[in-house]
Design an enzyme around this catalytic site. Structure first.
Site, PDB file in Angstrom:
ATOM      1  N   ALA A  29       0.809  -1.228   0.000  1.00  0.00           N
ATOM      2  CA  ALA A  29       0.000   0.000   0.000  1.00  0.00           C
ATOM      3  C   ALA A  29       0.840   1.275   0.000  1.00  0.00           C
ATOM      4  O   ALA A  29       0.452   2.282  -0.587  1.00  0.00           O
ATOM      5  CB  ALA A  29      -0.945  -0.005   1.195  1.00  0.00           C
ATOM      6  N   THR A  33       0.184   5.507  -1.763  1.00  0.00           N
ATOM      7  CA  THR A  33      -0.408   6.602  -0.991  1.00  0.00           C
ATOM      8  C   THR A  33      -0.184   7.953  -1.670  1.00  0.00           C
ATOM      9  O   THR A  33      -1.051   8.821  -1.631  1.00  0.00           O
ATOM     10  CB  THR A  33       0.131   6.635   0.460  1.00  0.00           C
ATOM     11  OG1 THR A  33       1.538   6.474   0.431  1.00  0.00           O
ATOM     12  CG2 THR A  33      -0.473   5.543   1.306  1.00  0.00           C
ATOM     13  N   ARG A  41      -5.784  -0.797   5.233  1.00  0.00           N
ATOM     14  CA  ARG A  41      -5.586  -1.510   6.493  1.00  0.00           C
ATOM     15  C   ARG A  41      -5.179  -0.589   7.639  1.00  0.00           C
ATOM     16  O   ARG A  41      -5.167  -0.997   8.785  1.00  0.00           O
ATOM     17  CB  ARG A  41      -4.508  -2.586   6.311  1.00  0.00           C
ATOM     18  CG  ARG A  41      -5.046  -3.770   5.560  1.00  0.00           C
ATOM     19  CD  ARG A  41      -3.928  -4.741   5.211  1.00  0.00           C
ATOM     20  NE  ARG A  41      -4.318  -5.551   4.069  1.00  0.00           N
ATOM     21  CZ  ARG A  41      -5.039  -6.666   4.147  1.00  0.00           C
ATOM     22  NH1 ARG A  41      -5.413  -7.115   5.304  1.00  0.00           N
ATOM     23  NH2 ARG A  41      -5.358  -7.340   3.064  1.00  0.00           N
ATOM     24  N   GLN A 106       0.685  -6.501  -3.590  1.00  0.00           N
ATOM     25  CA  GLN A 106      -0.444  -6.733  -2.689  1.00  0.00           C
ATOM     26  C   GLN A 106      -1.559  -5.741  -2.998  1.00  0.00           C
ATOM     27  O   GLN A 106      -2.635  -5.822  -2.417  1.00  0.00           O
ATOM     28  CB  GLN A 106       0.000  -6.535  -1.237  1.00  0.00           C
ATOM     29  CG  GLN A 106       1.088  -7.479  -0.781  1.00  0.00           C
ATOM     30  CD  GLN A 106       1.634  -7.075   0.593  1.00  0.00           C
ATOM     31  OE1 GLN A 106       2.409  -6.143   0.724  1.00  0.00           O
ATOM     32  NE2 GLN A 106       1.211  -7.775   1.625  1.00  0.00           N
ATOM     33  N   HIS A 126      -3.589 -10.079  -4.549  1.00  0.00           N
ATOM     34  CA  HIS A 126      -4.913  -9.881  -3.974  1.00  0.00           C
ATOM     35  C   HIS A 126      -5.949  -9.513  -5.041  1.00  0.00           C
ATOM     36  O   HIS A 126      -6.987  -8.952  -4.735  1.00  0.00           O
ATOM     37  CB  HIS A 126      -4.859  -8.806  -2.870  1.00  0.00           C
ATOM     38  CG  HIS A 126      -3.990  -9.213  -1.712  1.00  0.00           C
ATOM     39  ND1 HIS A 126      -3.408  -8.318  -0.850  1.00  0.00           N
ATOM     40  CD2 HIS A 126      -3.571 -10.438  -1.303  1.00  0.00           C
ATOM     41  CE1 HIS A 126      -2.685  -8.980   0.056  1.00  0.00           C
ATOM     42  NE2 HIS A 126      -2.765 -10.265  -0.209  1.00  0.00           N
ATOM     43  N   CYS A 134     -17.095 -12.880 -13.546  1.00  0.00           N
ATOM     44  CA  CYS A 134     -18.219 -13.724 -13.109  1.00  0.00           C
ATOM     45  C   CYS A 134     -17.668 -14.786 -12.159  1.00  0.00           C
ATOM     46  O   CYS A 134     -16.684 -15.454 -12.474  1.00  0.00           O
ATOM     47  CB  CYS A 134     -18.864 -14.389 -14.324  1.00  0.00           C
ATOM     48  SG  CYS A 134     -20.107 -15.626 -13.874  1.00  0.00           S
ATOM     49  N   CYS A 159     -23.688 -11.664 -14.971  1.00  0.00           N
ATOM     50  CA  CYS A 159     -22.913 -12.100 -16.132  1.00  0.00           C
ATOM     51  C   CYS A 159     -23.787 -12.184 -17.383  1.00  0.00           C
ATOM     52  O   CYS A 159     -24.862 -12.788 -17.357  1.00  0.00           O
ATOM     53  CB  CYS A 159     -22.298 -13.459 -15.834  1.00  0.00           C
ATOM     54  SG  CYS A 159     -21.339 -14.137 -17.192  1.00  0.00           S
ATOM     55  N   CYS A 162     -23.621 -16.151 -18.563  1.00  0.00           N
ATOM     56  CA  CYS A 162     -24.292 -17.244 -17.856  1.00  0.00           C
ATOM     57  C   CYS A 162     -25.298 -16.799 -16.809  1.00  0.00           C
ATOM     58  O   CYS A 162     -25.940 -17.628 -16.154  1.00  0.00           O
ATOM     59  CB  CYS A 162     -23.252 -18.173 -17.221  1.00  0.00           C
ATOM     60  SG  CYS A 162     -22.553 -17.523 -15.691  1.00  0.00           S
ATOM     61  N   SER A 200       5.735  -1.886   1.647  1.00  0.00           N
ATOM     62  CA  SER A 200       5.008  -2.955   2.333  1.00  0.00           C
ATOM     63  C   SER A 200       5.609  -3.154   3.714  1.00  0.00           C
ATOM     64  O   SER A 200       6.827  -3.142   3.873  1.00  0.00           O
ATOM     65  CB  SER A 200       5.099  -4.276   1.563  1.00  0.00           C
ATOM     66  OG  SER A 200       4.516  -5.315   2.326  1.00  0.00           O
TER      67      SER A 200
HETATM   68 ZN   LIG Z   1     -20.731 -16.150 -16.079  1.00  0.00          ZN
END
Ligand SMILES: [Zn+2]
Length: 250
Positions: A29, A33, A41, A106, A126, A134, A159, A162, A200
């Site tokens: 992070a 900044t 966090r 991260q 992350h 989806c 989505c 689907c 970090s």
């Molecule tokens: Zn889908």
């Protein structure tokens, strides 16, 4: 640290940088900044103020799902306006010089992509807010397509392939990191000759294990982070400076 000491360390860092051929960046992070992205966090950050929505709740609870999307919509305003800063451009320069083997981050802000780093070099541990995917079939669209004109009064996005639930492609609380990403990060840590940690505090596992792995496999380890980290004692270079301050000295 005395002024002359820090200049000596900077010189030693520079010469190691020159000699290194396979550098891997590791960012948290603190690198973002300066671009106006809050450290979620930290105290007063989003996760300090709000109860997080767990993945399980996103799937099973309509109200939580809406709440999650409302927060992401707010966040997107900040993210879409943010630009990479000197810290991101430092890593981009290493890439342009052909020295950067990969970048593990991260962060979910997409600023390394925006800096011009090749997408395939970046491991977003992350996940990323640049895409919405989806959760059933994996169909993925760029975030701006989804957020542009998004009216949550009409319901959350589904989505178009689907009918499944769409979710920004970040790893939520209660959701496992992707094993393919962990494998790639592991490979990068084992094969680099220098790892540069920027912004970090190295306290979130398992992400923070990669600098240790790099060090154990013979790479030089440099840490440029404002506060102390658990790996300071084993690192070759430690600069407790803001990124932009460090780059001014460099
Ligand atoms: Zn889908």
């Amino acid at each position: 640290m005395e002024h002359t000491d820090i200049n000596k360390s900077i010189d030693a860092f520079k010469s190691s940088l020159d000699k290194s051929k396979k550098i891997v960046g590791f960012t948290g992070a603190g690198i973002s900044t300066e671009s106006g992205i809050p450290d979620y966090r930290s105290k007063g950050g989003i996760w300090d103020k709000f109860q997080p929505v767990y993945f399980e709740e996103f799937v099973s609870d309509e109200k939580k799902r809406l709440l999650y999307w409302q927060r992401k919509q707010e966040l997107w305003k900040d993210l879409s306006a943010a630009s990479p800063n000197t810290g991101h451009m430092f890593l981009k320069r290493l890439y342009d010089e052909g020295k950067l083997a990969g970048l593990i981050t991260q962060n979910i802000d997409g600023l390394h992509e925006k800096s011009g780093l090749a997408k395939e070099l970046i491991v977003n541990l992350h996940g990323t807010n640049l895409e919405v995917a989806c959760i059933d079939c994996g169909f993925t669209v760029p975030s701006e397509e989804v957020f542009e004109g998004l009216d949550l009064e009409d319901g959350v996005p589904v989505c178009r392939e689907c009918g499944g639930l769409m979710k920004p492609a970040t790893i939520s609380f209660g959701q496992q990191l992707r094993s393919a990403d962990l494998d790639r990060a592991n490979d990068l840590a084992r094969s680099c000759d220098m790892m540069i940690v920027v912004g970090s505090t190295l306290v979130v596992q398992p992400a923070s294990s990669f600098p240790s792995i790099a060090k154990e496999n013979g790479a030089l380890l440099a840490i440029i982070t404002l506060s102390e980290t658990p790996l300071d004692c084993s690192a070759d270079f430690v600069f407790h400076l803001k990124v932009e301050e460090f780059l001014r000295l460099l």
